[in-house]
Write a protein that holds these residues in place. Structure first.
Motif, PDB file in Angstrom:
ATOM      1  N   LEU A  38       0.776  -1.231   0.000  1.00 48.77           N
ATOM      2  CA  LEU A  38       0.000   0.000   0.000  1.00 48.77           C
ATOM      3  C   LEU A  38       0.809   1.284   0.000  1.00 48.77           C
ATOM      4  CD1 LEU A  38      -3.076  -0.550   2.311  1.00 48.77           C
ATOM      5  CD2 LEU A  38      -2.920  -0.702  -0.158  1.00 48.77           C
ATOM      6  N   GLY A  42       8.712   5.446   2.988  1.00 46.48           N
ATOM      7  CA  GLY A  42       8.878   6.605   3.856  1.00 46.48           C
ATOM      8  C   GLY A  42       8.141   6.502   5.183  1.00 46.48           C
ATOM      9  N   GLY A  43       7.148   5.621   5.255  1.00 50.64           N
ATOM     10  CA  GLY A  43       6.277   5.570   6.423  1.00 50.64           C
ATOM     11  C   GLY A  43       6.914   4.907   7.629  1.00 50.64           C
ATOM     12  N   PHE A  44       6.149   4.798   8.700  1.00 52.15           N
ATOM     13  CA  PHE A  44       6.649   4.157   9.913  1.00 52.15           C
ATOM     14  C   PHE A  44       6.687   2.643   9.748  1.00 52.15           C
ATOM     15  CE2 PHE A  44       5.236   8.237  11.610  1.00 52.15           C
ATOM     16  CZ  PHE A  44       6.230   8.551  12.506  1.00 52.15           C
ATOM     17  N   GLY A  45       5.708   2.103   9.028  1.00 52.07           N
ATOM     18  CA  GLY A  45       5.638   0.655   8.866  1.00 52.07           C
ATOM     19  C   GLY A  45       5.297   0.298   7.433  1.00 52.07           C
ATOM     20  N   GLY A  46       5.541  -0.955   7.062  1.00 47.13           N
ATOM     21  CA  GLY A  46       5.149  -1.429   5.743  1.00 47.13           C
ATOM     22  C   GLY A  46       3.696  -1.869   5.774  1.00 47.13           C
ATOM     23  N   LEU A  47       2.942  -1.517   4.730  1.00 46.50           N
ATOM     24  CA  LEU A  47       1.517  -1.856   4.696  1.00 46.50           C
ATOM     25  C   LEU A  47       1.264  -2.869   3.585  1.00 46.50           C
ATOM     26  CD1 LEU A  47      -0.166   1.669   5.095  1.00 46.50           C
ATOM     27  CD2 LEU A  47       0.593   0.078   6.851  1.00 46.50           C
ATOM     28  N   PHE A  48       0.630  -3.961   3.933  1.00 44.88           N
ATOM     29  CA  PHE A  48       0.381  -5.044   2.984  1.00 44.88           C
ATOM     30  C   PHE A  48      -1.069  -5.466   3.124  1.00 44.88           C
ATOM     31  CE2 PHE A  48       0.402  -9.344   1.373  1.00 44.88           C
ATOM     32  CZ  PHE A  48       1.355  -9.339   0.360  1.00 44.88           C
ATOM     33  N   ARG A  49      -1.855  -5.218   2.089  1.00 42.53           N
ATOM     34  CA  ARG A  49      -3.258  -5.606   2.136  1.00 42.53           C
ATOM     35  C   ARG A  49      -3.359  -7.111   1.990  1.00 42.53           C
ATOM     36  NH1 ARG A  49      -5.436  -3.159  -2.363  1.00 42.53           N
ATOM     37  NH2 ARG A  49      -6.027  -1.235  -1.326  1.00 42.53           N
ATOM     38  N   PHE A  50      -3.951  -7.744   2.989  1.00 43.34           N
ATOM     39  CA  PHE A  50      -4.047  -9.191   2.962  1.00 43.34           C
ATOM     40  C   PHE A  50      -5.374  -9.597   2.327  1.00 43.34           C
ATOM     41  CE2 PHE A  50      -5.275 -13.102   5.461  1.00 43.34           C
ATOM     42  CZ  PHE A  50      -4.635 -13.955   4.575  1.00 43.34           C
ATOM     43  N   PHE A 104       5.735 -11.011   2.434  1.00 46.74           N
ATOM     44  CA  PHE A 104       6.593  -9.831   2.520  1.00 46.74           C
ATOM     45  C   PHE A 104       7.796 -10.056   3.427  1.00 46.74           C
ATOM     46  CE2 PHE A 104       3.044  -9.114   5.504  1.00 46.74           C
ATOM     47  CZ  PHE A 104       3.701  -8.817   6.683  1.00 46.74           C
ATOM     48  N   VAL A 138       9.018  -4.771   2.126  1.00 47.53           N
ATOM     49  CA  VAL A 138       8.131  -3.684   2.564  1.00 47.53           C
ATOM     50  C   VAL A 138       8.740  -2.757   3.608  1.00 47.53           C
ATOM     51  CG1 VAL A 138       5.998  -4.920   2.026  1.00 47.53           C
ATOM     52  CG2 VAL A 138       6.987  -5.087   4.334  1.00 47.53           C
ATOM     53  N   GLY A 139       9.914  -3.094   4.091  1.00 49.70           N
ATOM     54  CA  GLY A 139      10.487  -2.209   5.095  1.00 49.70           C
ATOM     55  C   GLY A 139      11.874  -2.645   5.492  1.00 49.70           C
TER      56      GLY A 139
ATOM     57  N   PRO B  58      -8.410  -6.418   5.722  1.00 44.99           N
ATOM     58  CA  PRO B  58      -7.331  -6.273   6.700  1.00 44.99           C
ATOM     59  C   PRO B  58      -6.010  -5.874   6.032  1.00 44.99           C
ATOM     60  CG  PRO B  58      -7.759  -8.589   6.289  1.00 44.99           C
ATOM     61  CD  PRO B  58      -8.818  -7.824   5.537  1.00 44.99           C
ATOM     62  N   VAL B  59      -5.319  -4.960   6.665  1.00 48.00           N
ATOM     63  CA  VAL B  59      -3.979  -4.564   6.213  1.00 48.00           C
ATOM     64  C   VAL B  59      -2.979  -5.016   7.270  1.00 48.00           C
ATOM     65  CG1 VAL B  59      -2.463  -2.616   5.680  1.00 48.00           C
ATOM     66  CG2 VAL B  59      -4.852  -2.595   4.915  1.00 48.00           C
ATOM     67  N   LEU B  60      -1.984  -5.785   6.819  1.00 46.96           N
ATOM     68  CA  LEU B  60      -0.916  -6.201   7.726  1.00 46.96           C
ATOM     69  C   LEU B  60       0.147  -5.112   7.733  1.00 46.96           C
ATOM     70  CD1 LEU B  60      -0.587  -9.949   6.642  1.00 46.96           C
ATOM     71  CD2 LEU B  60      -1.807  -9.018   8.624  1.00 46.96           C
ATOM     72  N   SER B  62       3.873  -3.942   9.168  1.00 49.72           N
ATOM     73  CA  SER B  62       5.084  -4.553   9.715  1.00 49.72           C
ATOM     74  C   SER B  62       6.172  -3.507   9.889  1.00 49.72           C
ATOM     75  CB  SER B  62       5.573  -5.671   8.797  1.00 49.72           C
ATOM     76  OG  SER B  62       5.706  -5.201   7.467  1.00 49.72           O
ATOM     77  N   ARG B 260       6.460  13.258   8.987  1.00 49.14           N
ATOM     78  CA  ARG B 260       5.995  11.981   8.442  1.00 49.14           C
ATOM     79  C   ARG B 260       4.506  11.773   8.712  1.00 49.14           C
ATOM     80  NH1 ARG B 260      10.186   7.977  11.273  1.00 49.14           N
ATOM     81  NH2 ARG B 260       9.485   6.421   9.780  1.00 49.14           N
TER      82      ARG B 260
END
Lengths: 344, 344
Positions: A38, A42-50, A104, A138-139, B58-60, B62, B260
């Motif tokens: 997603l 640059g963000g705080f966490g990696g976002l992965f749509r499951f 990921f 993702v991160g 749902p978004v994972l 990480s 951020r």
């Protein structure tokens, strides 16, 4: 006046170099992108749509690993592009033994002094590995540790997450007496046993081929790990050969890892003569000398992954069609313990 | 004869110590268990059943992080039980800024020489942190790196996964001009700025209190990081204060991290006089001396987490009811950039 004031940079942490490194790795991260990802890095966490479609009871499988002291060899040889492949291999092939599809990956890189070009090489390799495994990077974290690690030294850890439907989980609970054990050929030492290997090659010329024919000793020792994830998934998903379990042969070698894939009460016999131990291992053994038992307890000896299957022939056929060097090497037994046949 | 043969143990890797360490950490892993966890730590990967009920998309989420050179201070003081809390804090509070509930955590521990008791202390701290955050410790790696790290030295990385419904994702996209910015009090330096802090305390007595009153300098510097995950989730889930975004104040301090959490085109003004900078930071600043600007760029200056909310008063009330030291510290502006008011 201002020069007398303490600053973060004077204390050894270079935030601008960190920014430069992040820019350098961005295109590599991009090429591992999957449609579920997603945001950017640059963000705080990696976002992965499951995507839950196709899952009734999804199980998230996670693993972490490093590459051990293979890093030291990479540093000695000034070659950092392949270490990332090893890192991804160590993690995703721990995921796939459960039947999980790697989704990921994240990396943690600790450096003594941050060199953006150096970081790019390492992360490029991680992206190579992620592409081979089909997972998204993702991160990650780049940690500069002045005073803890000397300049030029680094360590790297990887984390991966995969998913498998609960009723499709592979593992010891599926294994039955008489199941065939299939070996998949390794590309080299992978990322295990390098503390011993490095002590064995101490006085040897890494630039010479020592009879390895097409490559130098240094090249042979640095060869990136074969990633089996897609091959294992192909086997599991198509139902070919009736896969029960996989065994990722890492630290502890075949006798150290195979028991993790067997249920209580069952054992296995593996005939080491069914496959050929690659010359690199024989060289290391001679240079010790090291006993056969110790070699098999430390190194993969040319077998990077095992599949425990109901139909060995069908499994070998599918793997060979995928250009995996695969062979029948043993059988599950009612006698507990792992016995290796054919050791000297 | 056998003594002449090379072995893995002689090369510095102690597999029995690894087994002892795994036994020692087992009870700590157990106390972080959630009902979704499927297997124990003996397997290749951690298994976490993801309950999809209540989620449409749902978004994972990480994240990975380390604790920087706070480790060196822990080593100096021989106190390793709290570093794990810092590690979990760095990771889970990066997850929660998106509104994600932390689900599970893994750690990677690299040691020069494996000391099971030492490993137990570190992992016990990680388990403490996981309990505070409500996530399960599902896996980890202990890597022995003889020759790379000296005995007694170690590094630790953490990796966490959380989940949030896509439409509930928090972040810059929700932030509006006029939103209130709420500060949550830090427990100390958390795990950032230690390279500078260590250079500032070089000649200071870590056993003295230097006017810190209830604790020594060493204790103050090692205080474990406040974990805000449950507080942030409480705020987000109850809809109190209309949370738009959180900002985890880590490396780069408030001016480095707040951007951020802001959308392009908007900025923020933060009045540093609305809260009191804890004495520890003032001591470090005097000892440099370090400019105000540099202090705020490197340290959290007493603010570990920011919430950007529609209703500041309601958010502060809820946080204080949860015993979080919280105060209004600023506002989102239509003028881009982050301005700090009240610096010397």
């Amino acid at each position: 006046m201002s020069e007398e004031r303490a600053s973060y940079r004077a204390a050894g942490v270079d935030l601008d170099a960190a920014d430069a490194a992040i820019e350098a790795i961005r295109p590599h991260v991009e090429r591992t992108r999957r449609k579920e990802v997603l945001d950017d890095i640059g963000g705080f966490g990696g976002l992965f749509r499951f995507d839950t479609r196709g899952y009734r009871r999804p199980v998230l499988v996670s693993a972490t690993d490093g590459v051990g002291t293979k890093l030291e060899l990479a540093r000695q040889l000034g070659e950092h592009r392949t270490i990332g492949v090893d890192l991804v291999a160590m993690v995703v092939d721990d995921l796939v033994v459960t039947g999980a599809e790697p989704l990921f990956f994240l990396d943690y890189l600790a450096v003594g002094k941050l060199d953006p070009e150096h970081v790019e090489q390492i992360v490029a390799g991680i992206a190579d590995g992620c592409e081979q495994a089909g997972c998204a990077l993702v991160g990650g974290e780049i940690a500069e540790h002045p005073g803890v690690l000397p300049p030029g030294r680094y360590d790297v850890a990887g984390f991966g997450v995969g998913v498998v439907e609960e009723r499709n989980l592979l593992g010891p609970h599926r294994v039955q007496p008489g199941d065939a054990i299939i070996a998949m050929g390794a590309s080299g030492l992978h990322a295990n046993g390098y503390s011993l290997a490095r002590s064995l090659i101490e006085d040897r010329d890494l630039g010479a081929d020592h009879g390895l024919l097409v490559q130098t000793l240094g090249e042979a020792l640095l060869r990136p790990t074969r990633i089996y994830a897609r091959d294992c998934l192909a086997l599991a998903r198509r139902g070919v050969g009736s896969v029960r379990a996989f065994c990722h042969v890492t630290g502890g070698g075949l006798p150290g890892n195979l028991p993790r894939s067997l249920p209580d009460g069952l054992g296995a016999v593996v005939d080491t003569r069914m496959g050929e131990v690659p010359r690199l291992f024989r060289l290391l053994q001679e240079w010790g000398p090291v006993t056969d038992e110790e070699m098999w307890r430390v190194f993969n000896m040319g077998i990077g992954m095992l599949a425990i299957v109901g139909d060995g022939e069908a499994a070998v056929d599918l793997l060979r069609a995928r250009e995996v060097d695969a062979w029948l090497c043993g059988e599950v037994t009612t006698q507990p313990g792992v016995r290796l046949l054919g050791l000297g």
